[in-house]
Design a protein around this motif. Structure first.
Motif, mmCIF file in Angstrom:
data_model
loop_
_atom_site.group_PDB
_atom_site.id
_atom_site.type_symbol
_atom_site.label_atom_id
_atom_site.label_comp_id
_atom_site.label_asym_id
_atom_site.label_seq_id
_atom_site.Cartn_x
_atom_site.Cartn_y
_atom_site.Cartn_z
ATOM 1 N N THR A 1 0.831 -1.201 0.000
ATOM 2 C CA THR A 1 0.000 0.000 0.000
ATOM 3 C C THR A 1 0.864 1.249 0.000
ATOM 4 O OG1 THR A 1 -1.710 -1.160 1.272
ATOM 5 C CG2 THR A 1 -1.821 1.238 1.230
ATOM 6 N N PRO A 2 0.627 2.180 -0.945
ATOM 7 C CA PRO A 2 1.338 3.458 -0.903
ATOM 8 C C PRO A 2 0.627 4.436 0.035
ATOM 9 C CG PRO A 2 -0.067 3.405 -2.832
ATOM 10 C CD PRO A 2 -0.244 2.073 -2.136
ATOM 11 N N TYR A 3 1.399 5.280 0.672
ATOM 12 C CA TYR A 3 0.852 6.328 1.542
ATOM 13 C C TYR A 3 1.193 7.702 0.961
ATOM 14 C CZ TYR A 3 -0.488 3.046 5.170
ATOM 15 O OH TYR A 3 -1.113 2.033 5.860
ATOM 16 N N PHE A 4 0.236 8.621 1.067
ATOM 17 C CA PHE A 4 0.393 9.978 0.565
ATOM 18 C C PHE A 4 0.364 10.953 1.744
ATOM 19 C CE2 PHE A 4 -1.348 7.403 -2.763
ATOM 20 C CZ PHE A 4 -0.755 7.850 -3.938
ATOM 21 N N ALA A 5 1.195 11.979 1.673
ATOM 22 C CA ALA A 5 1.277 12.949 2.760
ATOM 23 C C ALA A 5 0.069 13.883 2.736
ATOM 24 C CB ALA A 5 2.560 13.759 2.631
ATOM 25 N N VAL A 6 -0.498 14.140 3.904
ATOM 26 C CA VAL A 6 -1.615 15.071 4.030
ATOM 27 C C VAL A 6 -1.380 15.961 5.248
ATOM 28 C CG1 VAL A 6 -3.306 13.553 2.932
ATOM 29 C CG2 VAL A 6 -2.999 13.451 5.413
ATOM 30 N N PRO A 7 -1.913 17.200 5.227
ATOM 31 C CA PRO A 7 -1.773 18.063 6.402
ATOM 32 C C PRO A 7 -2.710 17.669 7.538
ATOM 33 C CG PRO A 7 -2.924 19.216 4.655
ATOM 34 C CD PRO A 7 -2.449 17.919 4.068
ATOM 35 N N ASP A 8 -3.824 16.960 7.203
ATOM 36 C CA ASP A 8 -4.783 16.580 8.236
ATOM 37 C C ASP A 8 -5.499 15.295 7.818
ATOM 38 O OD1 ASP A 8 -6.406 17.571 10.760
ATOM 39 O OD2 ASP A 8 -7.883 16.903 9.303
ATOM 40 N N VAL A 9 -5.351 14.239 8.618
ATOM 41 C CA VAL A 9 -5.942 12.944 8.304
ATOM 42 C C VAL A 9 -7.464 13.018 8.258
ATOM 43 C CG1 VAL A 9 -6.389 10.667 9.309
ATOM 44 C CG2 VAL A 9 -4.064 11.454 9.039
ATOM 45 N N ASP A 10 -8.081 13.731 9.202
ATOM 46 C CA ASP A 10 -9.534 13.777 9.260
ATOM 47 C C ASP A 10 -10.128 14.440 8.019
ATOM 48 O OD1 ASP A 10 -9.594 12.578 11.837
ATOM 49 O OD2 ASP A 10 -9.035 14.506 12.711
ATOM 50 N N THR A 11 -9.492 15.517 7.560
ATOM 51 C CA THR A 11 -9.964 16.198 6.352
ATOM 52 C C THR A 11 -9.835 15.288 5.137
ATOM 53 O OG1 THR A 11 -9.376 18.380 7.228
ATOM 54 C CG2 THR A 11 -9.610 18.183 4.842
ATOM 55 N N ALA A 12 -8.695 14.587 5.019
ATOM 56 C CA ALA A 12 -8.501 13.684 3.885
ATOM 57 C C ALA A 12 -9.515 12.553 3.918
ATOM 58 C CB ALA A 12 -7.078 13.125 3.900
ATOM 59 N N ALA A 13 -9.786 11.992 5.106
ATOM 60 C CA ALA A 13 -10.757 10.903 5.221
ATOM 61 C C ALA A 13 -12.148 11.381 4.802
ATOM 62 C CB ALA A 13 -10.785 10.373 6.650
ATOM 63 N N ALA A 14 -12.515 12.583 5.196
ATOM 64 C CA ALA A 14 -13.821 13.120 4.812
ATOM 65 C C ALA A 14 -13.908 13.298 3.300
ATOM 66 C CB ALA A 14 -14.062 14.450 5.519
ATOM 67 N N ARG A 15 -12.822 13.751 2.687
ATOM 68 C CA ARG A 15 -12.812 13.924 1.230
ATOM 69 C C ARG A 15 -12.958 12.584 0.517
ATOM 70 N NH1 ARG A 15 -7.718 18.184 0.626
ATOM 71 N NH2 ARG A 15 -8.831 20.058 1.332
ATOM 72 N N VAL A 16 -12.307 11.558 1.047
ATOM 73 C CA VAL A 16 -12.430 10.223 0.446
ATOM 74 C C VAL A 16 -13.886 9.776 0.476
ATOM 75 C CG1 VAL A 16 -11.860 7.781 0.741
ATOM 76 C CG2 VAL A 16 -10.061 9.501 0.922
ATOM 77 N N ARG A 17 -14.525 9.876 1.626
ATOM 78 C CA ARG A 17 -15.919 9.435 1.764
ATOM 79 C C ARG A 17 -16.852 10.245 0.870
ATOM 80 N NH1 ARG A 17 -14.503 9.640 7.501
ATOM 81 N NH2 ARG A 17 -14.181 7.530 8.315
ATOM 82 N N GLU A 18 -16.643 11.565 0.821
ATOM 83 C CA GLU A 18 -17.502 12.440 0.011
ATOM 84 C C GLU A 18 -17.436 12.095 -1.469
ATOM 85 O OE1 GLU A 18 -15.913 16.215 0.979
ATOM 86 O OE2 GLU A 18 -16.907 16.337 2.953
ATOM 87 N N ARG A 19 -16.330 11.498 -1.903
ATOM 88 C CA ARG A 19 -16.131 11.202 -3.325
ATOM 89 C C ARG A 19 -16.331 9.728 -3.649
ATOM 90 N NH1 ARG A 19 -14.021 15.506 -1.527
ATOM 91 N NH2 ARG A 19 -13.815 17.356 -2.863
ATOM 92 N N GLY A 20 -16.951 8.991 -2.750
ATOM 93 C CA GLY A 20 -17.312 7.604 -3.030
ATOM 94 C C GLY A 20 -16.296 6.571 -2.637
ATOM 95 N N GLY A 21 -15.183 6.984 -2.006
ATOM 96 C CA GLY A 21 -14.209 6.024 -1.517
ATOM 97 C C GLY A 21 -14.593 5.519 -0.138
#
Length: 281
Positions: free
Chosen positions: A75-95
């Motif tokens: 699994t590759p990991y990508f850098a983000v400034p905030d995990v919670d914001t990234a997780a919300a974006r994933v869910r909002e876009r169908g992931g």
């Protein structure tokens, strides 16, 4: 590796790769034999180790906690400034979010660095989450400091490629989650490589990820379903593939890649799939 030797990566850039496996010691034996890696204890406990080439880190290997519905995979990991914001974006876009991305104080990881479902995975100084995109390709993201590590340099993997059903649709998904093409100073840029027929992600003039078609989400063969391919460079492709067979792995026929030359796909004895490619002449 000390905290002083770590750095905060550019948001959106691939910053690490990790294998989740059912038997950590067997995985260490296989990858040590095939790729010549050595292993050191990680910060997530006895069920996690970091592979090295010499003194340089390559990747993480963690043991899947009993009862956790996690597939064996690189699994590759990508850098983000905030995990919670990234997780919300994933869910909002169908992931989907597999583990991590919860709010609140992080807990100590379970065996192999695997957290309880929905709990943040915390390994000072940062935390991460595992997810899947709309077509099921697994990936992760990390908030915090990492080793000074970058695809295509030193001991890090040679390249990272997503094989998916719709490269442009996937590019939009990841760009919206990770802020690619946001025009932030030093951020990632997205373009189309006509000769490779692929979407290319660059940072600082370097290619850090490639997205191309060819995946089949409906295929019964896991190798054909959308997934991120992690490539490791080797000095002798034939020698490495023979060592993989002898160690109990399965090896696909060598093929020529537009970006990395001659390569072969290997499945380790536990089912983890990765690619090895020959060093450029």
């Amino acid at each position: 590796m000390t905290e002083a030797e770590q750095s905060t990566p550019v948001p959106g850039i691939p910053c690490w790769v990790s294998l989740m496996t059912r038997d950590l010691r067997s995985a260490e034996e296989f990858y040590g034999t095939v790729l010549g890696w050595t292993f050191r204890s990680g910060t997530l406990g006895e069920g996690f180790s970091v592979a090295h080439v010499g003194a340089l880190p390559v990747a993480g290997i963690g043991q899947i906690a009993p009862g956790l519905p996690t597939a064996v995979s690189w699994t590759p990991y990508f850098a983000v400034p905030d995990v919670d914001t990234a997780a919300a974006r994933v869910r909002e876009r169908g992931g989907t979010i597999a583990v991590g991305g919860g709010r609140g104080r992080g807990r100590r990881a379970g065996r192999g660095g695997a957290p309880s479902a929905r709990a943040p995975t915390r390994t000072a100084p940062g935390r991460g989450a595992r997810a899947a995109d709309r077509e099921g390709a697994a990936f992760g993201f990390w908030e915090g400091r990492t080793p000074p590590w970058s695809f295509g340099r030193d001991s890090a993997p040679a390249s990272l490629e997503l094989r998916t059903s719709h490269a442009f649709d996937s590019a939009i998904f990841y760009a919206e989650v990770f802020g690619w093409a946001s025009e932030e100073p030093g951020g990632c840029e997205v373009g189309y490589a006509y000769r490779q027929d692929a979407v290319v992600v660059r940072q600082g003039g370097r290619t850090v990820a490639t997205l191309r078609g060819g995946g089949d989400a409906a295929s019964p063969d896991a190798l054909l379903r959308p997934r991120w391919h992690v490539r490791f460079r080797v000095d002798d492709l034939g020698e490495v593939t023979e060592a993989a067979r002898a160690a109990g792995g399965a090896v696909g026929p060598p093929v020529d890649s537009p970006a990395d030359g001659s390569e072969a796909v290997i499945r380790d004895p536990d089912g983890g799939v990765f690619t090895v490619c020959a060093q450029p002449a």
